[in-house]
Motif scaffolding. Structure first.
Motif, PDB file in Angstrom:
ATOM      1  N   LYS A  62       0.826  -1.210   0.000  1.00 57.58           N
ATOM      2  CA  LYS A  62       0.000   0.000   0.000  1.00 57.58           C
ATOM      3  C   LYS A  62       0.860   1.259   0.000  1.00 57.58           C
ATOM      4  O   LYS A  62       0.552   2.234  -0.681  1.00 57.58           O
ATOM      5  N   THR A  63       1.954   1.258   0.772  1.00 59.98           N
ATOM      6  CA  THR A  63       2.784   2.454   0.866  1.00 59.98           C
ATOM      7  C   THR A  63       3.716   2.606  -0.328  1.00 59.98           C
ATOM      8  O   THR A  63       4.485   3.548  -0.385  1.00 59.98           O
ATOM      9  N   ASN A  64       3.656   1.666  -1.263  1.00 53.56           N
ATOM     10  CA  ASN A  64       4.462   1.853  -2.467  1.00 53.56           C
ATOM     11  C   ASN A  64       3.682   2.623  -3.536  1.00 53.56           C
ATOM     12  O   ASN A  64       4.222   2.958  -4.574  1.00 53.56           O
ATOM     13  N   ASP A  65       2.408   2.869  -3.297  1.00 52.34           N
ATOM     14  CA  ASP A  65       1.655   3.769  -4.164  1.00 52.34           C
ATOM     15  C   ASP A  65       2.168   5.196  -3.956  1.00 52.34           C
ATOM     16  O   ASP A  65       2.800   5.495  -2.947  1.00 52.34           O
ATOM     17  N   VAL A  66       1.858   6.088  -4.895  1.00 54.31           N
ATOM     18  CA  VAL A  66       2.404   7.443  -4.811  1.00 54.31           C
ATOM     19  C   VAL A  66       1.303   8.489  -4.908  1.00 54.31           C
ATOM     20  O   VAL A  66       0.198   8.224  -5.384  1.00 54.31           O
ATOM     21  N   SER A  67       1.634   9.688  -4.445  1.00 51.79           N
ATOM     22  CA  SER A  67       0.823  10.879  -4.637  1.00 51.79           C
ATOM     23  C   SER A  67       1.697  11.943  -5.279  1.00 51.79           C
ATOM     24  O   SER A  67       2.931  11.800  -5.305  1.00 51.79           O
ATOM     25  N   TYR A  68       1.073  13.012  -5.767  1.00 50.55           N
ATOM     26  CA  TYR A  68       1.865  14.057  -6.404  1.00 50.55           C
ATOM     27  C   TYR A  68       1.245  15.427  -6.158  1.00 50.55           C
ATOM     28  O   TYR A  68       0.061  15.559  -5.826  1.00 50.55           O
ATOM     29  N   SER A  69       2.071  16.432  -6.307  1.00 46.38           N
ATOM     30  CA  SER A  69       1.607  17.814  -6.286  1.00 46.38           C
ATOM     31  C   SER A  69       2.302  18.581  -7.394  1.00 46.38           C
ATOM     32  O   SER A  69       3.432  18.242  -7.782  1.00 46.38           O
ATOM     33  N   ILE A  70       1.626  19.598  -7.902  1.00 47.83           N
ATOM     34  CA  ILE A  70       2.191  20.486  -8.919  1.00 47.83           C
ATOM     35  C   ILE A  70       1.953  21.916  -8.462  1.00 47.83           C
ATOM     36  O   ILE A  70       0.819  22.293  -8.155  1.00 47.83           O
ATOM     37  N   SER A  71       3.018  22.681  -8.372  1.00 48.62           N
ATOM     38  CA  SER A  71       2.903  24.093  -8.007  1.00 48.62           C
ATOM     39  C   SER A  71       3.690  24.923  -9.004  1.00 48.62           C
ATOM     40  O   SER A  71       4.585  24.406  -9.693  1.00 48.62           O
ATOM     41  N   CYS A  72       3.377  26.208  -9.095  1.00 48.06           N
ATOM     42  CA  CYS A  72       4.096  27.061 -10.035  1.00 48.06           C
ATOM     43  C   CYS A  72       4.198  28.480  -9.502  1.00 48.06           C
ATOM     44  O   CYS A  72       3.395  28.905  -8.671  1.00 48.06           O
ATOM     45  N   GLU A  73       5.213  29.173  -9.951  1.00 49.06           N
ATOM     46  CA  GLU A  73       5.402  30.582  -9.601  1.00 49.06           C
ATOM     47  C   GLU A  73       5.893  31.332 -10.829  1.00 49.06           C
ATOM     48  O   GLU A  73       6.575  30.758 -11.692  1.00 49.06           O
ATOM     49  N   LYS A  74       5.556  32.589 -10.907  1.00 53.52           N
ATOM     50  CA  LYS A  74       5.892  33.387 -12.081  1.00 53.52           C
ATOM     51  C   LYS A  74       7.384  33.683 -12.140  1.00 53.52           C
ATOM     52  O   LYS A  74       8.032  33.873 -11.114  1.00 53.52           O
ATOM     53  N   LEU A  75       7.891  33.715 -13.363  1.00 58.14           N
ATOM     54  CA  LEU A  75       9.260  34.138 -13.623  1.00 58.14           C
ATOM     55  C   LEU A  75       9.240  35.501 -14.305  1.00 58.14           C
ATOM     56  O   LEU A  75       8.325  35.801 -15.074  1.00 58.14           O
ATOM     57  N   ASP A  76      10.255  36.305 -14.035  1.00 58.38           N
ATOM     58  CA  ASP A  76      10.309  37.642 -14.610  1.00 58.38           C
ATOM     59  C   ASP A  76      10.625  37.626 -16.110  1.00 58.38           C
ATOM     60  O   ASP A  76      10.022  38.352 -16.889  1.00 58.38           O
ATOM     61  N   ALA A  77      11.593  36.781 -16.492  1.00 57.11           N
ATOM     62  CA  ALA A  77      12.046  36.775 -17.887  1.00 57.11           C
ATOM     63  C   ALA A  77      11.272  35.735 -18.697  1.00 57.11           C
ATOM     64  O   ALA A  77      11.118  34.596 -18.251  1.00 57.11           O
ATOM     65  N   PRO A  78      10.790  36.083 -19.883  1.00 56.51           N
ATOM     66  CA  PRO A  78      10.047  35.134 -20.707  1.00 56.51           C
ATOM     67  C   PRO A  78      10.935  34.085 -21.381  1.00 56.51           C
ATOM     68  O   PRO A  78      10.430  33.122 -21.941  1.00 56.51           O
ATOM     69  N   CYS A  79      12.255  34.276 -21.333  1.00 51.67           N
ATOM     70  CA  CYS A  79      13.179  33.323 -21.945  1.00 51.67           C
ATOM     71  C   CYS A  79      14.502  33.373 -21.186  1.00 51.67           C
ATOM     72  O   CYS A  79      14.672  34.162 -20.263  1.00 51.67           O
ATOM     73  N   TYR A  80      15.431  32.510 -21.554  1.00 48.81           N
ATOM     74  CA  TYR A  80      16.743  32.515 -20.914  1.00 48.81           C
ATOM     75  C   TYR A  80      17.469  33.823 -21.217  1.00 48.81           C
ATOM     76  O   TYR A  80      17.561  34.251 -22.367  1.00 48.81           O
ATOM     77  N   VAL A  81      17.999  34.440 -20.178  1.00 53.05           N
ATOM     78  CA  VAL A  81      18.747  35.688 -20.309  1.00 53.05           C
ATOM     79  C   VAL A  81      20.086  35.519 -19.597  1.00 53.05           C
ATOM     80  O   VAL A  81      20.137  35.009 -18.467  1.00 53.05           O
ATOM     81  N   LEU A  82      21.160  35.938 -20.248  1.00 48.59           N
ATOM     82  CA  LEU A  82      22.480  35.809 -19.639  1.00 48.59           C
ATOM     83  C   LEU A  82      22.653  36.842 -18.525  1.00 48.59           C
ATOM     84  O   LEU A  82      22.488  38.044 -18.744  1.00 48.59           O
ATOM     85  N   ASN A  83      22.975  36.369 -17.348  1.00 51.12           N
ATOM     86  CA  ASN A  83      23.241  37.252 -16.217  1.00 51.12           C
ATOM     87  C   ASN A  83      24.698  37.692 -16.271  1.00 51.12           C
ATOM     88  O   ASN A  83      25.598  36.884 -16.114  1.00 51.12           O
ATOM     89  N   GLU A  84      24.937  38.988 -16.499  1.00 43.31           N
ATOM     90  CA  GLU A  84      26.307  39.494 -16.588  1.00 43.31           C
ATOM     91  C   GLU A  84      26.703  40.274 -15.338  1.00 43.31           C
ATOM     92  O   GLU A  84      27.723  40.959 -15.332  1.00 43.31           O
ATOM     93  N   ALA A  85      25.926  40.150 -14.276  1.00 41.71           N
ATOM     94  CA  ALA A  85      26.271  40.798 -13.008  1.00 41.71           C
ATOM     95  C   ALA A  85      27.397  40.024 -12.321  1.00 41.71           C
ATOM     96  O   ALA A  85      27.719  38.888 -12.704  1.00 41.71           O
ATOM     97  N   ASN A  86      28.000  40.625 -11.324  1.00 38.73           N
ATOM     98  CA  ASN A  86      29.040  39.940 -10.559  1.00 38.73           C
ATOM     99  C   ASN A  86      28.477  38.664  -9.944  1.00 38.73           C
ATOM    100  O   ASN A  86      27.374  38.663  -9.368  1.00 38.73           O
ATOM    101  N   TYR A  87      29.241  37.596 -10.083  1.00 35.85           N
ATOM    102  CA  TYR A  87      28.779  36.301  -9.598  1.00 35.85           C
ATOM    103  C   TYR A  87      29.979  35.549  -9.034  1.00 35.85           C
ATOM    104  O   TYR A  87      30.673  34.820  -9.735  1.00 35.85           O
ATOM    105  N   GLU A  88      30.227  35.764  -7.762  1.00 35.05           N
ATOM    106  CA  GLU A  88      31.402  35.177  -7.095  1.00 35.05           C
ATOM    107  C   GLU A  88      31.007  33.888  -6.380  1.00 35.05           C
ATOM    108  O   GLU A  88      29.949  33.810  -5.754  1.00 35.05           O
ATOM    109  N   ILE A  89      31.882  32.895  -6.468  1.00 36.27           N
ATOM    110  CA  ILE A  89      31.609  31.596  -5.856  1.00 36.27           C
ATOM    111  C   ILE A  89      32.752  31.194  -4.926  1.00 36.27           C
ATOM    112  O   ILE A  89      33.841  31.778  -4.956  1.00 36.27           O
ATOM    113  N   GLU A  90      32.487  30.183  -4.113  1.00 39.11           N
ATOM    114  CA  GLU A  90      33.495  29.618  -3.213  1.00 39.11           C
ATOM    115  C   GLU A  90      33.192  28.134  -3.025  1.00 39.11           C
ATOM    116  O   GLU A  90      32.088  27.674  -3.345  1.00 39.11           O
ATOM    117  N   LEU A  91      34.149  27.390  -2.549  1.00 40.12           N
ATOM    118  CA  LEU A  91      33.925  25.983  -2.222  1.00 40.12           C
ATOM    119  C   LEU A  91      33.179  25.870  -0.897  1.00 40.12           C
ATOM    120  O   LEU A  91      33.435  26.627   0.040  1.00 40.12           O
TER     121      LEU A  91
END
Length: 280
Positions: A104-133
Motif C-alpha cells: 500500500k505504501t508503495n503507491d504514490v501521490s503528487y503535487s504540482i505548483s508554479c510561480e511566475k518568472l520575470d524573464a520570458p526566456c533565458y537571459v544571460l546574467n552578466e552581473a558579478n557572480y562570485e563563488i566559493e567551495l
C-alpha cells in the motif's frame, strides 16, 4: 493554486498529512521545469528522468502517469494563474503514508505548483557572480546523488554559508574532494576550446540542461567536451566557469577567489540552448 493528485486547491488550503513520507523520510522525488512561450522546456527529458528516478526508488508508477497526462495536469495548474508567459513549475512525487514499506505504501501521490518568472526566456546574467567551495559536508558518489530527491540538506547549508559570506553560489565536493556541482546546477569549466564537466559517477545531478548542453557541444567542431573529474586546483586555471540549470539556463561565474573569468563561451552557447528549448 496547487494541484494535489489532480485536484486544484488554493495555496493556503493545500494540506498533506503530518506523516507524509516525503516530509518524514525524504521519500520523494521532484522535477523543476520551466514553462515559457506556451510550452514546457525539455518536457520529454524531464518526464523520462522522473520515471527513471521513480523506478530507481522502487516507487509504483501509476498507469495514468503518461507523459500526456502529466503535461495536461501541469497546464491545468498553470491555467489557474493570472496571465503570464513564464513559470517555474515543481512536480513533486512521494510514496504514500506508512512507517515501513508495504504494498500500500508503495503507491504514490503528487503535487504540482508554479510561480511566475520575470524573464520570458533565458537571459544571460552578466552581473558579478562570485563563488566559493563549500567544504563542511560532502556529496556521496553513486547513483542516488544523481537524482532530484528532497534530500537537499547539503545544498541548504551551502546556501546559508554563501549568504553569510556574500557569495552568489558555492561549489560542492564529493568524498574524494572532487568538485561535483554548484548548489543549484551543474558545473562547466572552459579552458581554450576544451570544456569539462564532472561525470555522473562523481555524484553530480543528472541535469536536463547538462544533458542538452553536452549534446550541443558535441555538434560544434570548435569545442571539445569531456565528462571527467575536476580538482579544486583546476578552478583558478580555467578561462571560464559557468553553471547550468533548467530555470536559468547558463549562469556565468565572474570570480573565484583571486581569479576573474570571462563569459565568452556562455554568451555564445546560450542562444543555442534557447533555440533547442523552443524547438524541442
Amino acid at each position: 493554486m496547487v494541484n494535489l493528485n489532480g485536484r486544484l486547491v488554493a495555496d493556503n488550503q493545500a494540506i498533506v498529512p503530518v506523516d507524509n513520507r516525503g516530509l518524514n523520510y525524504g521519500d520523494a522525488v521532484f522535477e523543476t521545469l520551466r514553462f515559457s512561450g506556451g510550452k514546457i522546456y525539455f518536457w520529454e527529458d524531464h518526464y523520462f528522468r522522473l520515471m527513471a528516478s521513480m523506478r530507481m526508488l522502487r516507487m509504483e508508477i501509476p498507469m495514468s502517469f503518461t507523459m500526456e497526462f502529466l503535461e495536461d495536469e501541469i497546464l491545468k495548474t498553470i491555467n489557474t494563474q493570472s496571465e503570464n508567459t513564464s513559470f517555474r513549475i515543481k512536480l513533486l512525487v512521494w510514496r504514500n503514508t506508512g512507517g515501513k514499506y508495504t504494498p500500500k505504501t508503495n503507491d504514490v501521490s503528487y503535487s504540482i505548483s508554479c510561480e511566475k518568472l520575470d524573464a520570458p526566456c533565458y537571459v544571460l546574467n552578466e552581473a558579478n557572480y562570485e563563488i566559493e567551495l563549500f567544504k563542511d559536508h560532502f556529496i556521496a558518489t553513486g547513483l542516488l546523488s544523481t537524482l532530484k530527491t528532497n534530500n537537499r540538506l547539503i545544498n541548504i547549508l551551502g546556501s546559508i554559508y554563501a549568504a553569510e559570506n556574500d557569495f552568489e553560489n558555492c561549489l560542492l565536493l564529493n568524498e574524494n574532494k572532487q568538485v561535483v556541482e554548484a548548489l543549484n546546477g551543474n558545473l562547466f569549466l572552459v579552458s581554450g576550446q576544451y570544456i569539462k564537466t564532472p561525470p555522473l559517477s562523481d555524484g553530480c545531478l543528472n541535469g536536463i540542461l547538462r544533458k542538452q548542453l553536452i549534446a550541443i557541444l558535441k555538434k560544434l567542431p570548435q569545442f571539445s567536451i569531456e565528462e571527467t573529474s575536476i580538482s579544486p586546483f583546476e578552478l583558478q586555471k580555467a578561462d571560464e566557469i559557468f553553471i547550468t540549470n533548467a530555470i536559468q539556463g547558463i549562469v556565468p561565474v565572474t570570480k573565484y577567489r583571486k581569479k576573474e573569468f570571462v563569459n565568452t563561451t556562455a554568451k555564445a552557447l546560450l542562444p543555442r540552448v534557447s533555440l533547442t528549448a523552443r524547438m524541442g
